[in-house]
Design a protein around this motif. Structure first.
Motif, PDB file in Angstrom:
ATOM      1  N   MET A 159       0.769  -1.206  -0.111  1.00 49.54           N
ATOM      2  CA  MET A 159       0.022   0.070  -0.082  1.00 49.54           C
ATOM      3  C   MET A 159       0.766   1.229  -0.056  1.00 49.54           C
ATOM      4  SD  MET A 159      -3.378   0.927   0.317  1.00 49.54           S
ATOM      5  CE  MET A 159      -4.311   0.532   1.688  1.00 49.54           C
ATOM      6  N   LEU A 160       1.962   1.154   0.679  1.00 51.02           N
ATOM      7  CA  LEU A 160       2.832   2.503   0.869  1.00 51.02           C
ATOM      8  C   LEU A 160       3.432   2.783  -0.496  1.00 51.02           C
ATOM      9  CD1 LEU A 160       4.219   4.361   2.562  1.00 51.02           C
ATOM     10  CD2 LEU A 160       5.992   2.905   3.120  1.00 51.02           C
ATOM     11  N   ILE A 161       3.961   1.652  -1.137  1.00 55.48           N
ATOM     12  CA  ILE A 161       4.584   1.780  -2.433  1.00 55.48           C
ATOM     13  C   ILE A 161       3.444   2.299  -3.477  1.00 55.48           C
ATOM     14  CG2 ILE A 161       5.471   0.516  -4.578  1.00 55.48           C
ATOM     15  CD1 ILE A 161       6.787  -1.593  -2.537  1.00 55.48           C
ATOM     16  N   GLN A 162       2.400   1.882  -3.472  1.00 57.40           N
ATOM     17  CA  GLN A 162       1.472   2.766  -4.458  1.00 57.40           C
ATOM     18  C   GLN A 162       1.042   4.072  -4.257  1.00 57.40           C
ATOM     19  OE1 GLN A 162      -2.442   0.618  -4.245  1.00 57.40           O
ATOM     20  NE2 GLN A 162      -3.003   1.357  -6.264  1.00 57.40           N
ATOM     21  N   LYS A 163       0.896   4.351  -2.922  1.00 53.74           N
ATOM     22  CA  LYS A 163       0.871   5.862  -2.441  1.00 53.74           C
ATOM     23  C   LYS A 163       1.909   6.567  -2.876  1.00 53.74           C
ATOM     24  CE  LYS A 163      -0.754   8.424   1.511  1.00 53.74           C
ATOM     25  NZ  LYS A 163      -1.127   8.631   2.891  1.00 53.74           N
ATOM     26  N   ILE A 164       3.164   6.047  -2.755  1.00 54.34           N
ATOM     27  CA  ILE A 164       4.493   6.844  -3.110  1.00 54.34           C
ATOM     28  C   ILE A 164       4.373   7.100  -4.427  1.00 54.34           C
ATOM     29  CG2 ILE A 164       6.917   6.525  -3.517  1.00 54.34           C
ATOM     30  CD1 ILE A 164       7.118   5.189  -0.572  1.00 54.34           C
ATOM     31  N   TYR A 165       3.948   6.032  -5.334  1.00 53.92           N
ATOM     32  CA  TYR A 165       3.911   6.050  -6.932  1.00 53.92           C
ATOM     33  C   TYR A 165       2.805   7.240  -7.312  1.00 53.92           C
ATOM     34  CZ  TYR A 165       2.364   4.893 -11.630  1.00 53.92           C
ATOM     35  OH  TYR A 165       2.297   5.160 -12.846  1.00 53.92           O
ATOM     36  N   THR A 188       1.907   9.917  -5.729  1.00 53.37           N
ATOM     37  CA  THR A 188       2.200  11.009  -5.150  1.00 53.37           C
ATOM     38  C   THR A 188       3.395  11.385  -6.339  1.00 53.37           C
ATOM     39  OG1 THR A 188       1.989  10.563  -3.056  1.00 53.37           O
ATOM     40  CG2 THR A 188       3.453  12.502  -3.495  1.00 53.37           C
ATOM     41  N   TYR A 189       4.231  10.760  -6.542  1.00 53.35           N
ATOM     42  CA  TYR A 189       5.327  11.047  -7.475  1.00 53.35           C
ATOM     43  C   TYR A 189       4.673  11.246  -8.884  1.00 53.35           C
ATOM     44  CZ  TYR A 189       9.567  10.833 -10.428  1.00 53.35           C
ATOM     45  OH  TYR A 189      10.622  11.134 -11.299  1.00 53.35           O
ATOM     46  N   HIS A 190       3.722  10.583  -9.432  1.00 55.45           N
ATOM     47  CA  HIS A 190       3.147  10.352 -10.583  1.00 55.45           C
ATOM     48  C   HIS A 190       2.242  11.952 -11.085  1.00 55.45           C
ATOM     49  CE1 HIS A 190       1.315   9.141 -14.378  1.00 55.45           C
ATOM     50  NE2 HIS A 190       0.154   9.664 -13.825  1.00 55.45           N
ATOM     51  N   ASN A 191       1.768  12.430  -9.656  1.00 55.69           N
ATOM     52  CA  ASN A 191       0.965  13.653  -9.711  1.00 55.69           C
ATOM     53  C   ASN A 191       1.962  15.030  -9.671  1.00 55.69           C
ATOM     54  OD1 ASN A 191      -1.506  12.426 -10.143  1.00 55.69           O
ATOM     55  ND2 ASN A 191      -1.688  12.273  -7.836  1.00 55.69           N
ATOM     56  N   LEU A 192       3.236  14.761  -9.579  1.00 59.48           N
ATOM     57  CA  LEU A 192       4.143  15.824  -9.577  1.00 59.48           C
ATOM     58  C   LEU A 192       4.070  16.743 -10.743  1.00 59.48           C
ATOM     59  CD1 LEU A 192       7.338  14.549  -7.486  1.00 59.48           C
ATOM     60  CD2 LEU A 192       5.732  16.167  -6.723  1.00 59.48           C
ATOM     61  N   TRP A 193       3.739  16.063 -12.055  1.00 56.14           N
ATOM     62  CA  TRP A 193       3.590  16.872 -13.108  1.00 56.14           C
ATOM     63  C   TRP A 193       2.858  17.952 -13.012  1.00 56.14           C
ATOM     64  CZ3 TRP A 193      -0.638  17.407 -16.430  1.00 56.14           C
ATOM     65  CH2 TRP A 193      -1.593  16.601 -15.911  1.00 56.14           C
ATOM     66  N   ARG A 194       1.726  17.829 -12.212  1.00 55.54           N
ATOM     67  CA  ARG A 194       0.733  18.936 -12.025  1.00 55.54           C
ATOM     68  C   ARG A 194       1.199  20.363 -11.528  1.00 55.54           C
ATOM     69  NH1 ARG A 194      -4.268  17.757 -14.088  1.00 55.54           N
ATOM     70  NH2 ARG A 194      -5.322  16.007 -13.702  1.00 55.54           N
ATOM     71  N   ILE A 195       2.245  20.005 -10.662  1.00 56.84           N
ATOM     72  CA  ILE A 195       2.801  21.230  -9.992  1.00 56.84           C
ATOM     73  C   ILE A 195       4.041  21.860 -11.201  1.00 56.84           C
ATOM     74  CG2 ILE A 195       4.679  21.479  -8.163  1.00 56.84           C
ATOM     75  CD1 ILE A 195       3.432  19.334  -6.419  1.00 56.84           C
TER      76      ILE A 195
END
Length: 142
Positions: free
Chosen positions: A1-7, A9-16
């Protein structure tokens, strides 16, 4: 579950990153070469408020189906000029974005070539209903 949450979060950095790109290109937020603190704060407040409103339109109203760049393009191209006797002429060109906004929000008068003062008032009085689940809608108040 933690790995998916990290993924995720990282995947959504493009919005920033895209937000900074929008600030620099679409909202023309170059370095502010002014010495007055209030002027600098005012400039960035307007830019960030505009970005926030655009993101709300993009994500909440259009459910992430219409990118911010297309919304900016529509806003810049939508042009209405005043004619004679309380009439207005819509000189905008029809685009896919234009059609999608008109269809999605149900703004029947958006594409009219000739508009009355009342039509313009109805467009400005449109209310967005973001509470509705499924599809964002907009209703024209009379």
């Amino acid at each position: 579950m933690l790995i998916q949450k990290i993924y995720i979060t990282y995947h959504n950095l493009w919005r920033i990153e895209e937000s900074f790109r929008i600030l620099k290109t679409q909202l023309v937020s170059p370095p502010a070469y002014v010495s007055n603190k209030n002027t600098i704060l005012g400039h960035f407040t307007i830019c960030y408020s505009s970005l926030t409103l655009m993101r709300l339109l993009e994500l909440k109203i259009f459910k992430d189906q219409l990118p911010a760049s297309k919304l900016f393009e529509f806003i810049r191209q939508y042009n209405v000029v005043e004619g004679y006797g309380n009439t207005f002429i819509n000189t905008s060109t029809v685009s896919d974005t234009y059609k999608e906004i008109k269809k999605e929000l149900g703004l029947s008068k958006l594409g009219n070539a000739y508009l009355t003062k009342n039509d313009i008032d109805l467009l400005f009085k449109a209310e967005f209903d973001v509470e509705q689940i499924g599809r964002a809608s907009c209703r024209e108040r009379v």
